[in-house]
Design a protein around this motif. Structure first.
Motif, PDB file in Angstrom:
ATOM      1  N   THR A  30       0.870  -1.174   0.000  1.00 34.98           N
ATOM      2  CA  THR A  30       0.000   0.000   0.000  1.00 34.98           C
ATOM      3  C   THR A  30       0.908   1.225   0.000  1.00 34.98           C
ATOM      4  O   THR A  30       1.992   1.225   0.589  1.00 34.98           O
ATOM      5  CB  THR A  30      -0.932   0.033   1.226  1.00 34.98           C
ATOM      6  N   ASN A  50       0.826   5.626   0.206  1.00 34.96           N
ATOM      7  CA  ASN A  50       0.099   6.868   0.432  1.00 34.96           C
ATOM      8  C   ASN A  50       1.094   8.004   0.545  1.00 34.96           C
ATOM      9  O   ASN A  50       2.275   7.792   0.790  1.00 34.96           O
ATOM     10  CB  ASN A  50      -0.809   6.779   1.666  1.00 34.96           C
ATOM     11  N   HIS A  80      -3.174   3.784  -2.158  1.00 37.60           N
ATOM     12  CA  HIS A  80      -3.131   3.018  -3.405  1.00 37.60           C
ATOM     13  C   HIS A  80      -2.499   1.664  -3.133  1.00 37.60           C
ATOM     14  O   HIS A  80      -1.689   1.518  -2.224  1.00 37.60           O
ATOM     15  CB  HIS A  80      -2.319   3.765  -4.467  1.00 37.60           C
ATOM     16  N   GLY A 118       0.794   6.053 -10.753  1.00 35.64           N
ATOM     17  CA  GLY A 118       1.042   4.618 -10.722  1.00 35.64           C
ATOM     18  C   GLY A 118       2.519   4.295 -10.680  1.00 35.64           C
ATOM     19  O   GLY A 118       3.373   5.168 -10.871  1.00 35.64           O
ATOM     20  N   TRP A 149      -2.647   1.725 -10.704  1.00 35.13           N
ATOM     21  CA  TRP A 149      -2.884   1.249  -9.343  1.00 35.13           C
ATOM     22  C   TRP A 149      -3.972   0.199  -9.368  1.00 35.13           C
ATOM     23  O   TRP A 149      -4.851   0.218 -10.230  1.00 35.13           O
ATOM     24  CB  TRP A 149      -3.328   2.407  -8.437  1.00 35.13           C
TER      25      TRP A 149
END
Length: 144
Positions: free
Chosen positions: A92, A94, A102, A127, A142
């Motif tokens: 994950t 952020n 994401h 991404g 993502w």
């Protein structure tokens, strides 16, 4: 003098290992391969506006913890894929100055085995992009 089949088998195995020059050692019951058998995954913070990147990666049995990566810097982990590489590390991401959490599979053996053993990713707000290995650079969306 006779040699038992069990002893002969051990000798043959040792000769095979020596002939292939496999430098394998045992540490606490785990097989530890030389560096060339490890996969290194690096994530580089390429977020705009000097944003810090938060990363937490796991596989099915290991949580690598939460990492804070300052703008322009990177974080790396490595693992031993074993003889049959089925590794899957999911992360994950952020960033602190806005943006949602994401998700992305940063190493998926089905996608990455044989493509890179030093897999470097640029993490953008749109991404992740793998910037090393065959076919690089290659960007991905993502995960939903």
């Amino acid at each position: 003098m006779t040699i038992s089949s069990k002893s002969l088998s051990k000798v043959v195995i040792m000769l095979i290992l020596v002939s292939f020059n496999l430098n394998v050692s045992m540490i606490d019951g785990q097989v530890d391969f030389p560096q060339r058998y490890k996969v290194y995954v690096t994530m580089q913070n390429k977020l705009p506006d000097m944003q810090q990147l938060g990363i937490q990666c796991k596989d099915r049995t290991h949580d690598l913890g939460f990492q804070v990566v300052p703008a322009g810097l990177s974080w790396t982990f490595y693992f031993n894929p074993g003889f049959i590489n089925t590794a899957l590390f999911f992360c994950t991401f952020n960033w602190y100055e806005g943006g949602d959490v994401h998700r992305f599979d940063i190493y998926d053996a089905d996608r990455d085995a044989g493509v890179c053993d030093q897999c470097t990713w640029d993490i953008h707000n749109y991404g992740p992009c793998r910037v090393t290995g065959k076919g690089a650079p290659k960007c991905f969306p993502w995960k939903n």
